[in-house]
Design a protein around this motif. Structure first.
Motif, PDB file in Angstrom:
ATOM      1  N   PRO A 124       1.102  -0.655   0.350  1.00 32.44           N
ATOM      2  CA  PRO A 124      -0.213   0.546   0.331  1.00 32.44           C
ATOM      3  C   PRO A 124       1.860   1.456   0.245  1.00 32.44           C
ATOM      4  O   PRO A 124       0.141   2.474   0.063  1.00 32.44           O
ATOM      5  CB  PRO A 124      -1.085   0.247   1.567  1.00 32.44           C
ATOM      6  CG  PRO A 124       0.025  -0.897   2.441  1.00 32.44           C
ATOM      7  CD  PRO A 124       0.800  -2.018   1.974  1.00 32.44           C
TER       8      PRO A 124
ATOM      9  N   ASN B 184      -5.812   3.352   3.701  1.00 25.93           N
ATOM     10  CA  ASN B 184      -5.145   1.737   2.892  1.00 25.93           C
ATOM     11  C   ASN B 184      -4.302   0.771   2.750  1.00 25.93           C
ATOM     12  O   ASN B 184      -4.267  -0.817   2.821  1.00 25.93           O
ATOM     13  CB  ASN B 184      -4.297   2.145   0.923  1.00 25.93           C
ATOM     14  CG  ASN B 184      -5.656   2.749   0.434  1.00 25.93           C
ATOM     15  OD1 ASN B 184      -7.147   2.517   0.322  1.00 25.93           O
ATOM     16  ND2 ASN B 184      -5.514   3.647  -0.897  1.00 25.93           N
TER      17      ASN B 184
ATOM     18  N   ARG C 160      -5.886  -1.830   5.047  1.00 30.46           N
ATOM     19  CA  ARG C 160      -7.125  -2.629   3.585  1.00 30.46           C
ATOM     20  C   ARG C 160      -6.221  -4.138   3.504  1.00 30.46           C
ATOM     21  O   ARG C 160      -6.765  -4.525   3.482  1.00 30.46           O
ATOM     22  CB  ARG C 160      -7.403  -1.548   2.442  1.00 30.46           C
ATOM     23  CG  ARG C 160      -8.492  -0.987   2.767  1.00 30.46           C
ATOM     24  CD  ARG C 160      -9.114  -0.059   1.758  1.00 30.46           C
ATOM     25  NE  ARG C 160     -10.179   0.825   1.902  1.00 30.46           N
ATOM     26  CZ  ARG C 160     -10.274   2.187   2.102  1.00 30.46           C
ATOM     27  NH1 ARG C 160      -9.370   2.598   2.247  1.00 30.46           N
ATOM     28  NH2 ARG C 160     -11.680   2.091   2.755  1.00 30.46           N
TER      29      ARG C 160
ATOM     30  N   ASN D 158      -9.413   6.256   0.300  1.00 34.67           N
ATOM     31  CA  ASN D 158      -8.597   6.330   0.818  1.00 34.67           C
ATOM     32  C   ASN D 158      -7.616   7.582   1.466  1.00 34.67           C
ATOM     33  O   ASN D 158      -6.615   8.284   1.638  1.00 34.67           O
ATOM     34  CB  ASN D 158      -7.200   6.116  -0.409  1.00 34.67           C
ATOM     35  CG  ASN D 158      -7.661   7.547  -1.585  1.00 34.67           C
ATOM     36  OD1 ASN D 158      -8.766   7.953  -0.859  1.00 34.67           O
ATOM     37  ND2 ASN D 158      -7.152   7.084  -2.769  1.00 34.67           N
TER      38      ASN D 158
END
Ligand SMILES: Cc1cc2nc3c(=O)[nH]c(=O)nc-3n(C[C@H](O)[C@H](O)[C@H](O)COP(=O)(O)OP(=O)(O)OC[C@H]3O[C@@H](n4cnc5c(N)ncnc54)[C@H](O)[C@@H]3O)c2cc1C
Ligand code: SF4
Length: 555
Positions: free
Chosen positions: A77, A119, A122, A554
């Motif tokens: 990321p 991100n 995630r 994001n």
């Protein structure tokens, strides 16, 4: 409300509340220690990352330890390394760039990465799931469960399908009990359950009060000629006056993305100050505005940030659980960084939980976690900057920044401070002056190109709540906003809330008679500022129905 059916429950070795870097690091590291440990993690956002808002320039120390192979991963990321660090002092029409050589090396961003913390979470969630962690986004933990001896034995998720007046709707669903031998609270700054635990177990006794700031952020995509990948820029000074702490950040990364943000320390004293409008005004500075010419604003959000540091971290442990990450407050304020310590604290707590489980223990105190943290990289990171915030609070912008810089140099070079460990003084809710003792601040109207109003901003935070549900901003005494806060402070919630949730409306607007306090709860971006700054400590933020709140792409 009608008698509710019994909750169903499930048993785990470890329950984790919150899918930020701290909670995910704890869940992953538990599995790394022993794949047979059963771990469940609940997240109130509709998906992992939906409620994460950060800068972010990320010190990779935590990620390197948690996922050592991340730098080679094509799905990683963080792809933009910091290329340049700039610090400015701004006046209204110009500014001065401070030479990097003046900055203590601990402030350098060399070796750090710029990106979206949302991100990163995630990415960590996919790692956690591949190790067997059960992750339930869209479920808020609303209640701590205690056993007969008073130890924490897990959490309950919130009921769904209750209308605004408390009546059960046809789609009513009872929450679940998630029971654990140990429960880790990773709710981030001003966690709602963490707040209750700090009170119930007296965890803040003997510590300085926690301090906070409000951080506002926009994500822009700028034209290629304005973009400089990896540029990291910080400012202090204008538009804040010299007695109000705060400053800006501007980071550039990936595909012509520029994040611009502004932090206002919540110990400000002027109740007519609006952090949102200070942020908008900041973008109009001649040093800043050019970056955004021809660009497009993509997202907006706000979140409280802990600022108390070393001397404000509460006791971390209690029977059956622990606080990790910013629920405890591991931010290094001058570096504006906490995600690395969130990861490191999650890992440290996970090690203690894994060891306790291996020894056959359950629901007792993880004392080794409390004993260890000050001697780890987290403690070292926080200790050497511990006086920066109190010096700024006492001596204002010029004296505070100069003394804070001197103190960081001393700490970095010789490992000590001339000041010892300074106190923070009053909690943030106690710092407002009455409105008749301050200069009333006014703000220019937004132009809709570079500067915006709150409602169009909340729109691009993708905030969404089921409207027909009990208001999740609970007033202990509903009379206080109009009876006390309005005459004394002009009801500052109207201004410090970055989402326009609070309004005072008048029966006769022109004559300003018959005032009413209105709560537009559906706009709430879950920043927690009202819970912190309300001078009467009358607003209690509790989680709304799971899945409600912002949906940051994001941030
Ligand atoms: C404006 C701003 C700029 C920042 N800039 C940087 C930076 O550049 N670099 C850096 O390293 N750090 C930065 N930080 C700090 C960093 O974001 C935090 O240190 C970090 O996010 C803390 O991680 P955490 O896991 O403890 O909490 P969080 O990241 O806040 O995550 C907590 C999670 O728990 C969930 N949650 C909370 N309560 C519940 C509940 N009851 N039930 C279920 N879920 C719940 C939340 O929805 C959220 O997803 C910044 C912070 C702000 C506000
Ligand atoms: S209501 Fe409170 S938590 Fe929600 S956005 Fe406003 S200040 Fe933040």
């Amino acid at each position: 409300m009608a008698d509710l059916p019994e909750r169903e429950g499930m048993d785990y070795d470890a329950v984790v509340v919150g899918a930020g870097p701290a909670g995910l690091a704890a869940a992953i590291h538990l599995k790394q220690r022993n794949p047979d440990i059963s771990v469940v993690l609940v997240e109130k956002g509709s998906e992992v990352g939906a409620h994460i808002l950060s800068g972010a320039v990320i010190d990779p120390i935590g990620l390197d330890r948690l996922v050592p192979e991340w730098r080679e991963d094509p799905e990683r990321p963080l792809k933009t390394a910091v290329t340049e660090d700039r610090f400015y002092y701004l006046g209204p029409a110009g500014g001065i760039r401070l030479p990097n050589i003046m900055m203590p090396p601990l402030m350098s961003n060399h070796g750090n990465f710029v990106g979206s913390l949302g991100n990163v979470t995630r990415y960590l969630a996919t790692k956690a799931e591949s190790l067997g962690v059960e992750i339930y986004p869209g479920f808020a933990a609303t209640e701590v469960l205690f056993d007969e001896k008073g130890a924490v034995r897990g959490i309950a998720t919130g009921d769904m399908g209750i209308d605004r007046d408390g009546t059960l709707k046809s789609e009513f669903t009872r929450g679940m009990e998630l029971r654990g031998k140990y429960t880790l609270f990773a709710e981030g700054a001003r966690g709602s359950l963490s707040k209750e635990l700090i009170k119930r177990f007296g965890l803040a006794e003997g510590r300085e009060p926690q301090k906070f700031g409000i951080g506002l952020k926009e994500l822009w995509q700028v034209t290629p000629d304005k973009f400089k990948a990896g540029l990291v820029q910080h400012t202090f000074g204008w538009p804040l006056d010299s007695t109000t702490g705060g400053g800006s950040f501007l980071y550039q990364f990936d595909d012509n993305y520029v994040v611009v943000g502004f932090v206002v320390h919540l110990n400000y004293s002027n109740p007519t100050l609006s952090p949102f409008d200070e942020f908008q005004r900041f973008k109009t500075h001649p040093f800043i505005r050019e970056t955004f010419a021809g660009g497009k604003r993509l997202s907006y959000g706000a979140r409280a940030i802990t600022e108390g540091g070393w001397q404000s971290v509460p006791k971390l442990v209690f029977p059956g659980g622990a606080l990790i990450g910013c629920a405890a407050g591991f931010i290094n304020l001058p570096r504006i960084k906490g995600s690395h310590n969130a990861i490191l604290s999650g890992m440290l707590a996970a090690e203690q939980v894994a060891a306790a489980l291996a020894a056959g223990r359950a629901n007792d105190v993880l004392s080794d976690y409390e004993a260890a943290w000050r001697g780890t990289d987290i403690g070292r990171d926080l200790k050497r900057v511990r006086n920066v915030k109190p010096l700024w609070s006492r001596f204002g912008l010029f004296g505070g920044v100069a003394l804070g810089g001197f103190d960081m140099w001393l700490n970095q070079l010789f490992g000590f401070s001339l000041f010892g460990t300074l106190k923070h003084g009053k909690p943030d809710h106690a710092t407002l002056k009455p409105i008749d003792q301050v200069k009333v601040l006014t703000y220019p109207k937004p132009d809709g190109v570079l500067t915006f109003d709150k409602l169009s901003s909340v729109f691009i935070s993708n905030t969404n709540h089921e409207e027909d549900q009990p208001v999740h901003l609970k007033l202990t005494d509903p009379a206080i906003p109009i009876k006390d806060n309005l005459p004394r402070y002009g009801e500052p919630a109207r201004l410090y809330c970055p989402a326009g949730v609070y309004e005072v409306v008048y029966g006769d607007e022109a004559a300003k008679t018959d005032p009413r306090f209105v709560i537009n709860a559906q706009n709430c971006v879950h920043c927690k500022t009202c819970d912190i700054k309300d001078p009467a400590q009358n607003i209690n933020w509790v989680p709304p129905e799971g899945g409600g709140g912002p949906n940051y792409p994001n941030m």
